[in-house]
Design a protein around this motif. Sequence first.
Motif, PDB file in Angstrom:
ATOM      1  N   PHE A   1      38.683  46.348  41.755  1.00 58.93           N
ATOM      2  CA  PHE A   1      38.103  45.077  41.296  1.00 58.93           C
ATOM      3  C   PHE A   1      37.999  45.064  39.765  1.00 58.93           C
ATOM      4  CE2 PHE A   1      33.818  42.613  41.295  1.00 58.93           C
ATOM      5  CZ  PHE A   1      34.450  41.445  40.949  1.00 58.93           C
TER       6      PHE A   1
ATOM      7  N   ILE B   1      38.257  34.643  42.262  1.00 60.07           N
ATOM      8  CA  ILE B   1      37.364  35.676  42.799  1.00 60.07           C
ATOM      9  C   ILE B   1      37.093  35.464  44.304  1.00 60.07           C
ATOM     10  CG2 ILE B   1      35.046  34.688  42.444  1.00 60.07           C
ATOM     11  CD1 ILE B   1      36.042  37.985  40.953  1.00 60.07           C
ATOM     12  N   GLY B   2      37.182  34.210  44.766  1.00 62.28           N
ATOM     13  CA  GLY B   2      36.984  33.912  46.192  1.00 62.28           C
ATOM     14  C   GLY B   2      38.031  34.620  47.047  1.00 62.28           C
ATOM     15  N   TRP B   3      39.255  34.676  46.547  1.00 61.43           N
ATOM     16  CA  TRP B   3      40.351  35.362  47.267  1.00 61.43           C
ATOM     17  C   TRP B   3      40.027  36.845  47.409  1.00 61.43           C
ATOM     18  CZ3 TRP B   3      43.237  39.424  45.338  1.00 61.43           C
ATOM     19  CH2 TRP B   3      44.273  39.850  46.165  1.00 61.43           C
ATOM     20  N   MET B   4      39.505  37.441  46.306  1.00 60.94           N
ATOM     21  CA  MET B   4      39.169  38.866  46.319  1.00 60.94           C
ATOM     22  C   MET B   4      38.177  39.171  47.447  1.00 60.94           C
ATOM     23  SD  MET B   4      36.464  41.045  45.471  1.00 60.94           S
ATOM     24  CE  MET B   4      35.377  39.973  44.546  1.00 60.94           C
ATOM     25  N   TYR B   5      37.161  38.313  47.579  1.00 63.18           N
ATOM     26  CA  TYR B   5      36.145  38.594  48.587  1.00 63.18           C
ATOM     27  C   TYR B   5      36.671  38.315  50.001  1.00 63.18           C
ATOM     28  CZ  TYR B   5      31.732  39.136  50.879  1.00 63.18           C
ATOM     29  OH  TYR B   5      30.752  39.606  51.709  1.00 63.18           O
ATOM     30  N   GLN B   6      37.481  37.273  50.126  1.00 67.34           N
ATOM     31  CA  GLN B   6      38.056  36.974  51.446  1.00 67.34           C
ATOM     32  C   GLN B   6      38.927  38.136  51.927  1.00 67.34           C
ATOM     33  OE1 GLN B   6      37.204  34.239  53.334  1.00 67.34           O
ATOM     34  NE2 GLN B   6      38.284  35.420  54.905  1.00 67.34           N
ATOM     35  N   LYS B   7      39.611  38.797  50.985  1.00 70.37           N
ATOM     36  CA  LYS B   7      40.441  39.966  51.319  1.00 70.37           C
ATOM     37  C   LYS B   7      39.567  41.078  51.921  1.00 70.37           C
ATOM     38  CE  LYS B   7      43.561  43.256  49.040  1.00 70.37           C
ATOM     39  NZ  LYS B   7      44.030  43.771  47.752  1.00 70.37           N
ATOM     40  N   ARG B   8      38.368  41.286  51.328  1.00 77.71           N
ATOM     41  CA  ARG B   8      37.424  42.303  51.844  1.00 77.71           C
ATOM     42  C   ARG B   8      36.961  41.926  53.253  1.00 77.71           C
ATOM     43  NH1 ARG B   8      39.076  43.217  46.763  1.00 77.71           N
ATOM     44  NH2 ARG B   8      38.223  45.100  45.838  1.00 77.71           N
ATOM     45  N   ILE B   9      36.650  40.633  53.422  1.00 78.05           N
ATOM     46  CA  ILE B   9      36.194  40.147  54.739  1.00 78.05           C
ATOM     47  C   ILE B   9      37.304  40.356  55.782  1.00 78.05           C
ATOM     48  CG2 ILE B   9      35.632  38.015  56.023  1.00 78.05           C
ATOM     49  CD1 ILE B   9      33.227  38.929  54.495  1.00 78.05           C
TER      50      ILE B   9
ATOM     51  N   TYR C   1      41.159  35.343  38.342  1.00 82.11           N
ATOM     52  CA  TYR C   1      41.203  36.715  38.873  1.00 82.11           C
ATOM     53  C   TYR C   1      42.479  36.945  39.698  1.00 82.11           C
ATOM     54  CZ  TYR C   1      39.839  40.941  41.370  1.00 82.11           C
ATOM     55  OH  TYR C   1      39.819  42.209  41.892  1.00 82.11           O
TER      56      TYR C   1
ATOM     57  N   ARG D   1      43.430  47.786  45.068  1.00 82.00           N
ATOM     58  CA  ARG D   1      42.166  47.110  45.400  1.00 82.00           C
ATOM     59  C   ARG D   1      41.127  47.143  44.292  1.00 82.00           C
ATOM     60  NH1 ARG D   1      41.036  46.452  50.832  1.00 82.00           N
ATOM     61  NH2 ARG D   1      38.841  46.692  50.384  1.00 82.00           N
TER      62      ARG D   1
ATOM     63  N   ARG E   1      44.506  33.904  41.452  1.00 84.58           N
ATOM     64  CA  ARG E   1      44.031  33.673  42.835  1.00 84.58           C
ATOM     65  C   ARG E   1      42.529  33.368  42.890  1.00 84.58           C
ATOM     66  NH1 ARG E   1      47.487  38.741  44.965  1.00 84.58           N
ATOM     67  NH2 ARG E   1      49.021  37.660  46.189  1.00 84.58           N
TER      68      ARG E   1
ATOM     69  N   LEU F   1      37.503  43.947  56.796  1.00 85.78           N
ATOM     70  CA  LEU F   1      36.384  44.332  57.677  1.00 85.78           C
ATOM     71  C   LEU F   1      36.616  43.815  59.098  1.00 85.78           C
ATOM     72  CD1 LEU F   1      33.313  43.742  55.301  1.00 85.78           C
ATOM     73  CD2 LEU F   1      34.165  45.941  56.105  1.00 85.78           C
TER      74      LEU F   1
END
Lengths: 180, 169
Positions: A99, A130-138, A124, A97, A128, A141
């Motif tokens: 970043f 940077i949007g993918w990275m944040y969607q993974k966090r969402i 990134y 994970r 994939r 959660l």
Amino acid sequence: MKAVFLAAALAIAYLIAITVAFRFLSYETLRARFMLLLFLFTLPAGAAIHYATPDNLGFLPAQWCETGRILDLGAFLFFYSACFFGGILQLYNLADRGFSLRIVIDIDRSPTGSMSTGEIISSYSAGRGIGWMYQKRIDDLIRLRLISVDNDVVSPTASGSRVASRFLWMRRFLQIAAQN
Amino acid sequence: MLQGIVSGAIWFSVFLAVHIIWFHMIYVERRARFIMVTYACCLAGNFGTVFAADTGAMSVTQMALRIFYGSLVMGCLFVLYMPFFYTIATSLSVQTLVCLEESPKRALNLGALQQRFASPAIVAGRLDVMVTSGYLTVRAGTYSVTSKGRAIAKFFGYLKEIWRLGPGG
């Protein structure tokens, strides 16, 4: 010193075990959970090994041996737990994970060996973005039931709100809120 | 063993107290540097405590073992505490929760969150930290890895392969 040697040996054995297990697990498996369960299983096994082995492990000098067996057992469990929570689990979290780490790997593996900020954002995690990275966090959660998403509106659940207010307090107390 | 463990635990508590109180009272720009310096001072304090507790009856081996145990306890507590601290300080998931909690209606549009946390500003912030830490260099707006950064990238790249983790991030 028996506590240190046993904790190190068990941590190495654990590392080998998860390395083998990870090669057979599917990508969808919750690996951190698997790691925690395996760790909990090894705790009583480690205590049994500690109980069954001599104080000097058959090779330690007498001066290095602790006579208080309960103290030595407690130290062993503490050192082993620190190896797991502070070492192996963190290594996994960082590898899976991290970043900043992913950015370093992406730049290192880029054909030219250098990237602009725009290229880092779009490529990134092996392309994939940077949007993918944040969607993974969402998604994480949501899975942990800390937030819910309804018609693209994100709101914290009751437990999410409790967690958030604790972190908010800690960030304010440590003057972190204004940073980042 | 017990004296070393107690000394290490006390000196780690001192480190924790100084770090938390200092961060609370004064805005610290370079947090990692401050933490490392404070920790090193407390590690030296642990050495000093073991030396000071010697009445002359302790052998060199005993003293070395006490220092070792104290340092080991401090090291273990440090590796347990630091991930927690960095979760508070830098985790995007935590920042998302905090952002939602601070918002007037306790709810935000997903697009607004993405704009804030998957933004060029967030990436630029991380890049700045990595340049300061010596993992990257920047020249004319493009970033390259240093030898230190390359070693980290290779190690974790290899780890990702043998653990079959996929690109991740």
